[in-house]
Design a protein around this motif. Structure first.
Motif, short mmCIF file in Angstrom:
data_model
loop_
_atom_site.label_atom_id
_atom_site.label_comp_id
_atom_site.label_asym_id
_atom_site.label_seq_id
_atom_site.Cartn_x
_atom_site.Cartn_y
_atom_site.Cartn_z
N GLU A 149 30.25 -39.68 4.36
CA GLU A 149 31.36 -39.53 6.01
C GLU A 149 31.83 -39.65 5.69
O GLU A 149 32.05 -40.59 7.02
CB GLU A 149 30.56 -38.65 6.99
N HIS A 176 36.52 -38.16 8.14
CA HIS A 176 35.10 -38.29 9.51
C HIS A 176 35.97 -38.54 10.69
O HIS A 176 36.93 -37.70 11.40
CB HIS A 176 34.27 -39.18 9.31
N ASP A 177 34.90 -38.08 12.24
CA ASP A 177 36.01 -38.26 14.07
C ASP A 177 35.98 -38.99 13.74
O ASP A 177 37.84 -38.46 14.61
CB ASP A 177 34.58 -38.34 14.36
N ILE A 187 42.90 -35.10 10.52
CA ILE A 187 41.25 -35.22 11.05
C ILE A 187 41.64 -33.14 11.78
O ILE A 187 42.59 -33.10 12.88
CB ILE A 187 40.36 -36.00 11.82
N TYR A 188 40.94 -32.60 11.77
CA TYR A 188 40.82 -31.72 12.39
C TYR A 188 41.12 -31.54 14.27
O TYR A 188 41.45 -30.42 14.48
CB TYR A 188 40.14 -29.91 12.27
N THR A 189 39.95 -33.10 14.49
CA THR A 189 40.52 -32.26 16.16
C THR A 189 40.86 -33.64 16.65
O THR A 189 41.33 -33.65 17.84
CB THR A 189 38.33 -34.03 16.45
N HIS A 219 36.09 -31.87 8.00
CA HIS A 219 36.40 -32.93 9.21
C HIS A 219 38.33 -33.13 9.21
O HIS A 219 38.97 -33.28 9.42
CB HIS A 219 36.02 -34.46 8.96
N THR A 241 30.17 -26.11 8.63
CA THR A 241 31.12 -25.34 8.94
C THR A 241 30.74 -24.48 9.57
O THR A 241 29.83 -24.15 9.47
CB THR A 241 32.43 -26.00 9.17
N ARG A 260 35.93 -27.58 15.15
CA ARG A 260 35.45 -28.06 13.97
C ARG A 260 34.83 -26.33 13.15
O ARG A 260 34.19 -27.07 12.40
CB ARG A 260 34.14 -28.79 14.36
#
Length: 375
Positions: A149, A176-177, A187-189, A219, A241, A260
């Protein structure tokens, strides 16, 4: 690097479905179900007749190098108990935070060494292609697809992808995060910085296509997903997701996890390109809740484009005994059966047919895994 557009044709899609059907014929030799005598015969029959796959499942590895010392995992027993025939055995290297160049690659190689040992002690092997999955199921052997990941280990060096391939990696989570030192995309966050994938991220997608590695866009933000779709010649997935309309009963969790989740519109874009969306078990307090979340995704993108990606931990090692984690088979405290048996039971109660369960439970993943790994 420029972006070239690729669209999956109806012929491509029909061909892949036909391939899945042919594989299904080979899957008919039933695997001995765990504690089958204690389960509903219909559930046990469905589970044993198919290659059930969790497309995103963690096997705990320690984060400190000194703790990578022959961890004891009863991985075979846990997979057998779950009802899955295979899991995408996933680890990440971006925890704790990476500081020095080379740290990510060292952790990656050490984690693979640890995975080698886990598989050896459990008398298991990696599935490198669809044929391996079919043969393992025919021989009643649980197996794993090696996954990582985040592409942090690459550190800007594309040649490392081939090294990973030779070590058995067949499923690559692009992001990843935490952001890589050599970024691959947004990254989506995090706040968007690159407008989607970076040139290196695009190169990694294309190289994965060439080598035969399935690319996982979990992610990634929407722009990064769309960039990958545009340049990829192979099908893609978002392994874990949920729909951003299925928020469960915990408002605080929903607020924290919203970034997320995938929108209906974005899920349709991926499905229209021949890809899959994996539904995780977050926001599901019971197996029936989970089955309803799967149904919601199917209603949006169709049964051929949904899979299971729990984002749970199949087995936890001794190094983490002081912080025990809920494992896949203990996701719900009142479970009567192993995880996949519970899901099949709940899906039947939700109105899914056996054919639909076979597709969602593993057939769809087998189809795109074959497309991605066939070179």
């Amino acid at each position: 690097m420029g972006k070239s557009h690729h669209i999956w044709s109806r012929r491509d899609f029909i061909t892949s479905l036909a391939l899945a059907g042919a594989a299904g014929a080979l899957m008919s030799n039933p695997m001995i179900a765990w504690a089958a005598q204690e389960e509903d015969p219909q559930i046990a029959s469905i589970v044993s007749s198919m290659i059930g796959i969790d497309t995103h499942n963690h096997v705990d590895v320690p984060f400190k190098k000194e703790d990578f010392t022959r961890q004891k995992y009863d991985l075979r027993a846990e997979i057998n108990k779950s009802g899955f025939a295979a899991i995408c055995m996933t680890f990440c290297v971006d925890r704790p935070n990476l500081i020095n160049e080379g740290d990510a690659y060292e952790r990656f190689l050490t984690s693979l060494d640890e995975m080698d040992d886990i598989l050896k002690t459990n008398n298991m092997s990696r599935a490198l292609n669809l044929k391996d999955l079919v043969n393992a199921h025919k021989n009643k052997q649980p197996t794993v697809i090696q996954s990582v990941e985040g592409g942090h280990f690459l550190e800007g060096k594309i040649e490392r992808l081939e090294i990973a391939y030779k070590r058995g990696l067949r499923h690559l989570g692009l992001l990843h995060d935490n952001q890589s030192a050599f970024p691959l995309g947004d990254i989506y966050t995090d706040p968007a910085k690159f407008g989607g994938l970076t040139p290196f991220g695009i190169e990694v997608v294309q190289k994965s296509n060439q080598l035969g590695i399935l690319v996982d866009l979990a992610h990634c933000n929407d722009e990064a997903i769309n960039d990958a779709i545009e340049v990829s010649t192979k099908p893609l997935l978002v392994s874990h997701t949920g729909l951003n309309t299925q928020l469960g009963s915990n408002p605080e969790m929903a607020k924290g996890m919203m970034k997320r989740l995938i929108s209906k519109e974005q899920a349709k874009i991926l499905a229209n390109a021949g890809g899959l969306v994996g539904v995780w078990n977050h926001f599901a307090e019971t197996p029936l809740d989970y089955a309803k979340n799967i149904r919601a995704m199917v209603d949006v993108i169709g049964v051929e484009h949904v899979c299971i990606g729990t984002d749970t931990v199949m087995a936890s090692g001794e190094v983490n005994k002081d912080r025990p984690r809920r494992t896949t088979n203990t996701t719900w405290s009142n479970s009567k059966y192993g995880f996949f048996y519970e899901i099949v039971n709940a899906m039947l109660k939700t109105g899914f047919t056996k054919n639909e369960i076979v597709k969602i439970g593993g057939g769809n993943y087998c189809r795109i895994f074959d497309k991605a790994t066939r070179i």
